[in-house]
Structure formats: C-alpha cells, structure tokens
Enzyme design. Structure first.
Site, mmCIF file in Angstrom:
data_model
loop_
_atom_site.group_PDB
_atom_site.id
_atom_site.type_symbol
_atom_site.label_atom_id
_atom_site.label_comp_id
_atom_site.label_asym_id
_atom_site.label_seq_id
_atom_site.Cartn_x
_atom_site.Cartn_y
_atom_site.Cartn_z
ATOM 1 C CD GLU A 136 -2.094 2.587 -3.293
ATOM 2 O OE1 GLU A 136 -2.223 3.434 -4.207
ATOM 3 O OE2 GLU A 136 -1.817 2.882 -2.124
ATOM 4 C CG ASP A 143 -2.034 0.970 1.149
ATOM 5 O OD1 ASP A 143 -2.778 0.919 0.154
ATOM 6 O OD2 ASP A 143 -2.187 1.787 2.073
ATOM 7 C CG ASP A 194 -8.880 3.226 0.925
ATOM 8 O OD1 ASP A 194 -9.330 2.988 2.053
ATOM 9 O OD2 ASP A 194 -7.660 3.319 0.691
#
Length: 502
Positions: free
Chosen positions: A348, A300, A402
């Site tokens: 990501e 991430d 998200d």
C-alpha cells in the site's frame, strides 16, 4: 510478487462483517459461501478483505488486541449448531439487528456470551469430537496463543482497561509470575484459546472452499500494532517504550489526501535495532502466519518500512512529527530468506511517497496501488490516471475502505473535476459514476483490478466503511440479502470478459 507474470484478473473488496446475517454482524457462515459463489458466477477471482484480527477500541480492524489472533465476532453461530456447541434455544435471545449496519455495542456482549456457552459445553464434554483438533491447534500456535490468551484473561480481570492502567505486577510480570498467572487464570485463558480455535477452523474451511472455486483471498495487515495489545504487552523490548511501558513517540502520517492535520494513529513505534538483533523473528512469524490463512497479503502503510512518521507522545494532531529511517530492505531480505523470494505481498504505497519508497517496493517486486478516485481530485495530470500507469505490476482500485463510495465521492466532487471525469470516461451526464469507474479499473493495464462491493451496487455515502481521522461510526456497513442477483453477476462477468480478466 510480480503480478506482471500472472493472468489479468479482478475481484471485489468486502470485509466479512459486511455480509448479511440474522445475528447483527456478518460472519463465516452460509452468507460467506454464497458470496464466494457470487464471485465465481460474476467472473471474479479475487476476494479482498480487511484485517481479520480481534478488534479493540473503536472496532477498527487496524487496532486489534493481537496481530495474530482472529476476530471472534466472525464466528458463525449456525456452524456451531452443527458441532453441538450451541442449541437453537441459545440463539433465540439474539438482539434485533439492523440489516444495514453493525451495532457493535449490542453485538459484542451477545456474541461473546454465546461463545462462552459454546466453551462451557465443550469443556463439559469429556470426549468431544473437537478435542484432538483443539489440542493440535494450541500446540501449533503456542508462540502467540499463550500470550494472547493470558493478556485477554488479564484484561477481563482488570475490567477491560488498557494494560497501561494495570498494576505493575501485571504490566511487567517476570517469567515466574507469568507462569503462576497461567495456572491461576487457566479457565479464563482457555476460553480465549478455544474461540481462536473456532475462528481458524471456520476460516480455514471457507478459504479452502474459495480456493476450490478459483477464488484467491487478498488479506490485509497494518504495519503497526495497537498499544493495547498482547503484542506490545508481551514483547515490550521490541517497541519504543519508557520504563513504565508508555510510548516515547507514536505513529501517524503527516497531512495528506485524507486529512489536513495528518492522521494521529497512536500506535507504538518499533525498536528496530532489537528486531534486527533477533533476526526479525517476530515479523517473520507474523507474515508467515498470515500467509498460511491468506493467498496474498496487502501491507498497509508500506512507506513506513522506508521511513516512519514519529509524533511525540501527547500531541493532539500528527502535524508535529518527523520522518525517521526504517530498515525496510534488511527486514524484507530476512523475510525472503525465511519464506522464499517470491513473496505474495501488495504494497500500500499511498500518501507521501518518495523515490526511496518506490525503490524499496520495486526491489522486492511488490505491486503498488492505483486508486482511480485520486486521479480526479483536481484537473491536473495524475499518476493515478490509467494512461499513466507505467507497469502492469500494480493493483487498480476504484476506491478503498478509506475512501467514500464512488457514488458518494462523485456527488461531492467539484464541478470542474466532474467534467474532467466525464470527458475522460466518455460518460453521459446522468450516467452513474460507479459503473464507469469500474470499467476504467477493469480496462486499465494493472494486472489486478479490485473494487468495493459498494461500487458494484452503486451505493452512496451511507455505504462508506471508514472515514480516516473520525473515531466513531466506522466499520459498520452491511449489505442485505438478495442484492447479489444473477443479473448483476452476468453483467460483471461480461465486463471482466470484455477486458480480458475472466
């Protein structure tokens, strides 16, 4: 990892906490095995999850007490029955659960009390069948397990408050005092070692089952760790802290797709020079540990390895930060040298992405991410539109944890953007957007196509997993038993076959 050399494949994003269970939260019991069976029947070969770590404040898997420890809340009580660590009577006091949402305030105290009963039963049995495996686990994982278990024991001793609020002798113990604490708190730290053993035993069995059914698991780690974690407490030299342990600056991102004031995460920043001096050993251990329990690792906020957004400690938003260079190439070269050149890592690469970030990603052949919802946020051309994908070395998503669910997102989309989406997907006005977005995802040139289960089930905003910048009410969605039907599996399998992903 160069996905271009791999067969086209697809899968579903679902965190195990969202599985159905009579115990208030999804776990690694039968429902997890049933989900693997559904993936197999529906022609999917990827199961993507969120971080598996022991969550802290806010119940976010991206804010954990340890970057290495597993989530005790995922331990299956039913599987502990078979090991004679719990009895049917122990489970009778289970609080009444909402089948569609996790109530962490109720689940955590009950589940932890249950695990303490299991530990007491294990400790009180002189020759328990698990004793040998438990000792083997402790010996193998001593590098992180000793610090984690002592940290958690000290948290309990200090009423659960952040370690920054402990007395100095606990905040910054020298080796002599640390060793004496291990003796004093041996029973309490033993409990935390034991529940980690249970977690990794159950997870290992589930992963073995998934792999045997041709399902690979994509895991997730955040680039940063929580301030209130064993990682920071035990390795203060590796973070940008003052002499009392408080951060000088904290992590976040500037204004982006998700927030007009940016996102102020509050994580401490790395002291990269010290990491480099130590050969990036902490990072190598972290990635190696994750690749032992996962098949593919998504990192991430990958862009933070090229440059990170540093916000002065005490700021209320992330607006007043600055970009500071990070040693991404040096770090991943060290990881490659230690673990091999073909690292199964997904980057990501969302947010403020520069040519330097893209160059870092491409140098190591890490596939990036393409999120279809972003392609239709306005009416202009977008790199997230499938016809603009320049390489199959990427992962296409309808949305992520998200994002709102596709149905919830579509219902609040501007009219002109809806029109663009319907034209692009040749979609009838009353046709559900979720199914068409999944089709576009599967039909793209991306090597991997992944979509949240909420989109497969065409669930609205009530199924949203996380709203960035909002502290409460996240991470609690669950699906109910019985919704993963044979008809649904058949339909998904036909789509995967149609687009060459079966």
């Amino acid at each position: 990892m160069n996905t271009a050399s791999l067969p086209r494949t697809s899968g579903i994003l679902l965190h195990p906490t969202s599985l159905p269970s009579p115990y208030g939260i999804g776990d690694l019991g039968q429902a997890a095995y049933d989900f693997v069976n559904f993936l197999e029947k529906s022609g999917q070969h990827l199961w993507q999850i969120l971080p598996l770590t022991h969550t802290g404040y806010g119940d976010s898997p991206y804010q954990s007490f340890s970057a290495f420890a597993g989530q005790p809340l995922l331990i299956s009580p039913e599987l502990l029955l078979g090991l004679h660590l719990l009895t049917e009577e122990d489970l009778l006091a289970c609080p009444k659960a909402d089948p569609e949402h996790v109530d962490y305030g109720t689940v955590i105290p009950w589940k932890m009390s249950l695990l303490r009963k299991a530990y007491d039963r294990f400790s009180g049995t002189e020759h328990h069948s698990l004793s040998g495996k438990y000792l083997e686990f402790c010996n193998k994982n001593t590098d992180w397990l000793e610090d984690y278990s002592l940290f958690m024991a000290l948290k309990d001793l200090n009423g659960g408050v952040s370690w920054l609020e402990w007395d100095k002798k606990y905040r910054m113990p020298d080796e002599s005092f640390k060793n004496s604490l291990k003796n004093t708190l041996a029973e309490e730290s033993g409990f935390y070692k034991f529940i980690q053993f249970l977690f990794f035993q159950q997870w290992g069995q589930l992963k073995e089952y998934a792999n045997a059914h041709d399902i690979r698991i994509i895991g997730d780690i955040p680039i940063f760790v929580s301030m209130d974690s064993a990682d920071v407490w035990a390795n203060q030299r590796l973070f940008q802290l003052d002499t009392k342990g408080f951060p000088a600056a904290v992590a976040g991102v500037p204004p982006d797709y998700f927030s007009a004031t940016g996102q102020l995460w509050g994580n401490p920043l790395y002291e990269w020079e010290m990491h480099k001096r130590e050969g990036y050993s902490w990072w190598i251990s972290r990635i190696a540990g994750q690749l032992e329990i996962l098949d593919i690792l998504r990192i991430d906020h990958f862009r933070g390895f090229e440059a990170y957004w540093a916000v002065p400690y005490g700021e209320e938003t992330a607006v007043n930060g600055e970009w500071i260079k990070a040693p991404g190439e040096s770090l991943f070269t060290a990881v490659q040298n230690a673990l091999g050149n073909d690292l199964p890592i997904i980057a990501e690469d969302l947010g403020v992405i520069t040519p330097e970030v893209e160059a870092l990603r491409d140098k190591f052949s890490f596939p990036g991410m393409k999120v279809l919802q972003f392609a239709f946020e306005d009416t202009s051309e977008s790199t997230f539109l499938p016809h603009n994908f320049t390489t199959p070395n990427c992962v296409c998503y309808t949305g992520t944890h998200d994002n709102d669910t596709t149905r919830g997102w579509y219902e609040t989309l501007r009219k002109d953007c809806r029109k663009k989406l319907r034209r692009y997907l040749n979609m009838k006005k009353q046709e559900p957007a979720s199914g068409q977005m999944i089709r576009a995802c599967l039909g793209s040139t991306a090597a991997y196509a992944v979509f949240p289960l909420q989109d497969v089930l065409d669930i609205g905003k009530e199924g949203r997993m996380n709203t960035p910048g909002v502290a409460a009410g996240n991470w609690n969605w669950r699906f109910q038993k019985g919704v993963l039907t044979k008809k649904l599996a058949k339909r998904l399998k036909k789509l995967s076959q149609l687009y060459g992903r079966y």
